[in-house]
Design a protein around this motif. Sequence first.
Motif, mmCIF file in Angstrom:
data_model
loop_
_atom_site.group_PDB
_atom_site.id
_atom_site.type_symbol
_atom_site.label_atom_id
_atom_site.label_comp_id
_atom_site.label_asym_id
_atom_site.label_seq_id
_atom_site.Cartn_x
_atom_site.Cartn_y
_atom_site.Cartn_z
ATOM 1 N N ASP A 25 0.806 -1.240 0.000
ATOM 2 C CA ASP A 25 0.000 0.000 0.000
ATOM 3 C C ASP A 25 0.838 1.288 0.000
ATOM 4 O O ASP A 25 0.327 2.364 -0.263
ATOM 5 C CB ASP A 25 -1.027 -0.002 1.148
ATOM 6 N N GLY A 26 2.152 1.159 0.312
ATOM 7 C CA GLY A 26 3.030 2.322 0.266
ATOM 8 C C GLY A 26 2.612 3.453 1.190
ATOM 9 O O GLY A 26 2.957 4.611 0.946
ATOM 10 N N SER A 27 1.872 3.150 2.256
ATOM 11 C CA SER A 27 1.365 4.243 3.086
ATOM 12 C C SER A 27 2.166 4.453 4.362
ATOM 13 O O SER A 27 2.704 3.521 4.954
ATOM 14 C CB SER A 27 -0.115 4.014 3.427
ATOM 15 N N LYS A 28 2.233 5.702 4.773
ATOM 16 C CA LYS A 28 2.958 6.046 5.986
ATOM 17 C C LYS A 28 2.185 5.584 7.229
ATOM 18 O O LYS A 28 2.773 5.250 8.249
ATOM 19 C CB LYS A 28 3.223 7.551 6.053
ATOM 20 N N GLU A 29 0.850 5.537 7.120
ATOM 21 C CA GLU A 29 0.023 5.052 8.242
ATOM 22 C C GLU A 29 0.429 3.616 8.584
ATOM 23 O O GLU A 29 0.556 3.268 9.757
ATOM 24 C CB GLU A 29 -1.480 5.070 7.896
ATOM 25 N N THR A 30 0.598 2.797 7.557
ATOM 26 C CA THR A 30 0.988 1.403 7.809
ATOM 27 C C THR A 30 2.353 1.365 8.483
ATOM 28 O O THR A 30 2.572 0.590 9.417
ATOM 29 C CB THR A 30 1.010 0.582 6.494
ATOM 30 N N GLY A 86 5.568 9.172 -0.471
ATOM 31 C CA GLY A 86 5.578 9.260 -1.928
ATOM 32 C C GLY A 86 6.967 9.408 -2.538
ATOM 33 O O GLY A 86 7.130 9.354 -3.744
ATOM 34 N N SER A 87 7.986 9.594 -1.672
ATOM 35 C CA SER A 87 9.323 9.883 -2.192
ATOM 36 C C SER A 87 9.949 8.660 -2.863
ATOM 37 O O SER A 87 9.531 7.528 -2.626
ATOM 38 C CB SER A 87 10.230 10.377 -1.061
ATOM 39 N N SER A 88 10.967 8.927 -3.698
ATOM 40 C CA SER A 88 11.528 7.856 -4.523
ATOM 41 C C SER A 88 12.223 6.771 -3.694
ATOM 42 O O SER A 88 12.247 5.609 -4.089
ATOM 43 C CB SER A 88 12.521 8.448 -5.520
#
Length: 146
Positions: A25-30, A86-88
Amino acid sequence: METIYDILKAEHKQVSDLIQQALRDGSKETFFIIKAKTDPHLAGEEKLLYSLLEQKEDLRELVSHAYEEHNEIKSISFELESLDAGSSNWTSKIKELDESVSHHVEEEENKVFPAARKTLSEDKAQQIAQQYLDFSKSFQQQHPMP
Ligand SMILES: [Fe+2]
Ligand SMILES: [Fe+2]
């Protein structure tokens, strides 16, 4: 009754599932959920298990290596805290965390816990389980998720 090893192994499984989720999911919350599980886990192991094991001369090297792996995980986690999801380099850092955690979990379950089982009685391992649950609860109260 549950031993400390049962609890720690269950948390290892939860964290590795969460890391797989973070990769998807690429999420910071996770990531913050992972951190909220990992921080008290590492601190609790050090305070309640490693501290006992390192008193045994023949386990000192094994434990000191485990501490180094904890420090590596903490440092990757620290870097992730200040990165944008979102960073690379986000995904490569999460992958680094995945590798570091997987490696450590394997060493812990295959080397550290078996060595601990030889050193600590079943009673003691159950007693540490209770202490660990109390510690983890108060740690989470003192460090609420952002
Ligand atoms: Fe662990
Ligand atoms: Fe550990």
